[in-house]
Design a protein around this motif. Structure first.
Motif, short mmCIF file in Angstrom:
data_model
loop_
_atom_site.label_atom_id
_atom_site.label_comp_id
_atom_site.label_asym_id
_atom_site.label_seq_id
_atom_site.Cartn_x
_atom_site.Cartn_y
_atom_site.Cartn_z
N THR A 48 0.85 -1.18 0.00
CA THR A 48 0.00 0.00 0.00
C THR A 48 0.89 1.23 0.00
O THR A 48 1.79 1.35 0.83
CB THR A 48 -0.93 0.03 1.23
N VAL A 49 0.63 2.12 -0.94
CA VAL A 49 1.36 3.39 -1.01
C VAL A 49 0.37 4.51 -0.73
O VAL A 49 -0.69 4.59 -1.38
CB VAL A 49 2.02 3.59 -2.39
N THR A 50 0.71 5.35 0.23
CA THR A 50 -0.09 6.52 0.55
C THR A 50 0.64 7.75 0.06
O THR A 50 1.82 7.94 0.36
CB THR A 50 -0.35 6.63 2.07
N LEU A 51 -0.06 8.56 -0.71
CA LEU A 51 0.47 9.82 -1.22
C LEU A 51 -0.16 10.96 -0.43
O LEU A 51 -1.38 11.04 -0.34
CB LEU A 51 0.15 9.98 -2.71
N LYS A 52 0.69 11.81 0.14
CA LYS A 52 0.23 13.00 0.86
C LYS A 52 0.70 14.24 0.10
O LYS A 52 1.88 14.34 -0.22
CB LYS A 52 0.80 13.03 2.28
N HIS A 53 -0.21 15.14 -0.18
CA HIS A 53 0.13 16.40 -0.85
C HIS A 53 0.27 17.46 0.25
O HIS A 53 -0.71 17.88 0.83
CB HIS A 53 -0.97 16.78 -1.84
N THR A 54 1.49 17.87 0.52
CA THR A 54 1.76 18.80 1.62
C THR A 54 1.62 20.27 1.21
O THR A 54 1.77 21.15 2.04
CB THR A 54 3.17 18.58 2.20
N GLY A 55 1.33 20.51 -0.06
CA GLY A 55 1.18 21.88 -0.54
C GLY A 55 -0.18 22.47 -0.23
O GLY A 55 -0.97 21.90 0.53
N LYS A 56 -0.47 23.60 -0.85
CA LYS A 56 -1.73 24.31 -0.62
C LYS A 56 -2.56 24.47 -1.89
O LYS A 56 -3.74 24.77 -1.82
CB LYS A 56 -1.45 25.68 -0.02
N LEU A 57 -1.94 24.32 -3.04
CA LEU A 57 -2.64 24.55 -4.30
C LEU A 57 -3.63 23.44 -4.62
O LEU A 57 -3.38 22.27 -4.31
CB LEU A 57 -1.63 24.69 -5.44
N PRO A 58 -4.75 23.78 -5.27
CA PRO A 58 -5.76 22.77 -5.60
C PRO A 58 -5.28 21.84 -6.71
O PRO A 58 -4.33 22.15 -7.44
CB PRO A 58 -6.96 23.61 -6.07
N LYS A 59 -5.97 20.72 -6.88
CA LYS A 59 -5.53 19.71 -7.84
C LYS A 59 -5.57 20.19 -9.28
O LYS A 59 -4.80 19.72 -10.11
CB LYS A 59 -6.30 18.41 -7.67
N ASN A 60 -6.43 21.14 -9.61
CA ASN A 60 -6.47 21.63 -10.99
C ASN A 60 -5.31 22.58 -11.30
O ASN A 60 -5.04 22.86 -12.46
CB ASN A 60 -7.81 22.28 -11.33
N ALA A 61 -4.59 23.04 -10.28
CA ALA A 61 -3.44 23.92 -10.48
C ALA A 61 -2.11 23.19 -10.26
O ALA A 61 -1.15 23.41 -10.99
CB ALA A 61 -3.52 25.12 -9.54
N MET A 62 -2.05 22.33 -9.24
CA MET A 62 -0.80 21.63 -8.91
C MET A 62 -1.13 20.26 -8.31
O MET A 62 -0.68 19.90 -7.23
CB MET A 62 0.03 22.46 -7.92
N GLY A 63 -1.96 19.51 -9.04
CA GLY A 63 -2.34 18.18 -8.57
C GLY A 63 -1.24 17.17 -8.79
O GLY A 63 -0.37 17.33 -9.65
N HIS A 64 -1.27 16.13 -7.97
CA HIS A 64 -0.29 15.05 -8.08
C HIS A 64 -0.98 13.70 -7.87
O HIS A 64 -1.95 13.61 -7.13
CB HIS A 64 0.83 15.18 -7.04
N ASN A 65 -0.43 12.70 -8.50
CA ASN A 65 -0.80 11.32 -8.22
C ASN A 65 0.47 10.49 -8.15
O ASN A 65 1.57 11.00 -8.36
CB ASN A 65 -1.81 10.78 -9.26
N TRP A 66 0.31 9.24 -7.82
CA TRP A 66 1.43 8.30 -7.74
C TRP A 66 1.09 7.16 -8.68
O TRP A 66 0.06 6.50 -8.53
CB TRP A 66 1.60 7.80 -6.31
N VAL A 67 1.95 6.95 -9.66
CA VAL A 67 1.73 5.92 -10.67
C VAL A 67 2.93 4.97 -10.67
O VAL A 67 4.08 5.42 -10.59
CB VAL A 67 1.56 6.55 -12.08
N LEU A 68 2.65 3.68 -10.81
CA LEU A 68 3.69 2.66 -10.88
C LEU A 68 3.63 2.01 -12.26
O LEU A 68 2.56 1.61 -12.72
CB LEU A 68 3.48 1.60 -9.80
N SER A 69 4.78 1.92 -12.92
CA SER A 69 4.87 1.28 -14.23
C SER A 69 6.30 0.82 -14.47
O SER A 69 7.18 1.08 -13.65
CB SER A 69 4.46 2.26 -15.34
#
Length: 146
Positions: A48-69
């Motif tokens: 299980t990988v948990t991604l925490k976004h520690t910033g303040k910007l909304p996802k439509n401006a500075m969104g992030h995800n975690w992808v494995l490939s």
């Protein structure tokens, strides 16, 4: 006293072992992950990988995800994902090259993904990255079972 100390050490060891298959990575408003590599023991049936976004910007401006490939698939996954849009987490629907992925999150949010470790084959180079447009060039690293 020795018995109490021994019990405490046993509990600490058991809790440490219980968490080795649960990993956490952070992202921020500067397009950075908190680490360039994640590892999990081969003994984990699931990771299980948990991604925490520690910033303040909304996802439509500075969104992030975690992808494995696989490492070699990153550019094509990212390119194909741009057309999918934010609603689909910038990942082409049903893309078999994506082994695991979280949803896109904004500042102050967190999300997790759990995947079977038997998806990963020995000797292959696996990578973690963010599929938000333009982010994968900077926001990527390695994922290894040890």
């Amino acid at each position: 006293m020795k018995k109490i100390l021994g019990s405490i050490l046993f509990i600490l060891a058991a809790s440490a072992n219980a968490n080795e298959c649960e990993l956490t990575i952070e992202s921020n408003d500067m397009m950075q992950f908190s680490t360039k590599s994640l590892t999990a023991p081969k003994s984990c049936k699931e990771v299980t990988v948990t991604l925490k976004h520690t910033g303040k910007l909304p996802k439509n401006a500075m969104g992030h995800n975690w992808v494995l490939s696989k490492q070699a698939d990153i550019p094509d996954i990212a390119s194909d994902g741009m057309g999918a849009g934010l609603d689909k987490n910038y990942l082409k629907e049903g893309d078999s090259r994506v082994l695991a992925a979280t949803k896109i999150i904004g500042g102050g949010e967190q999300t997790s993904v759990t995947f079977a470790s038997n998806l990963l084959k020995e000797g292959e180079n696996y990578a973690l990255f963010c599929s938000y447009p333009g982010h994968y060039a900077i926001m990527q690293g390695t994922f290894t079972l040890i």
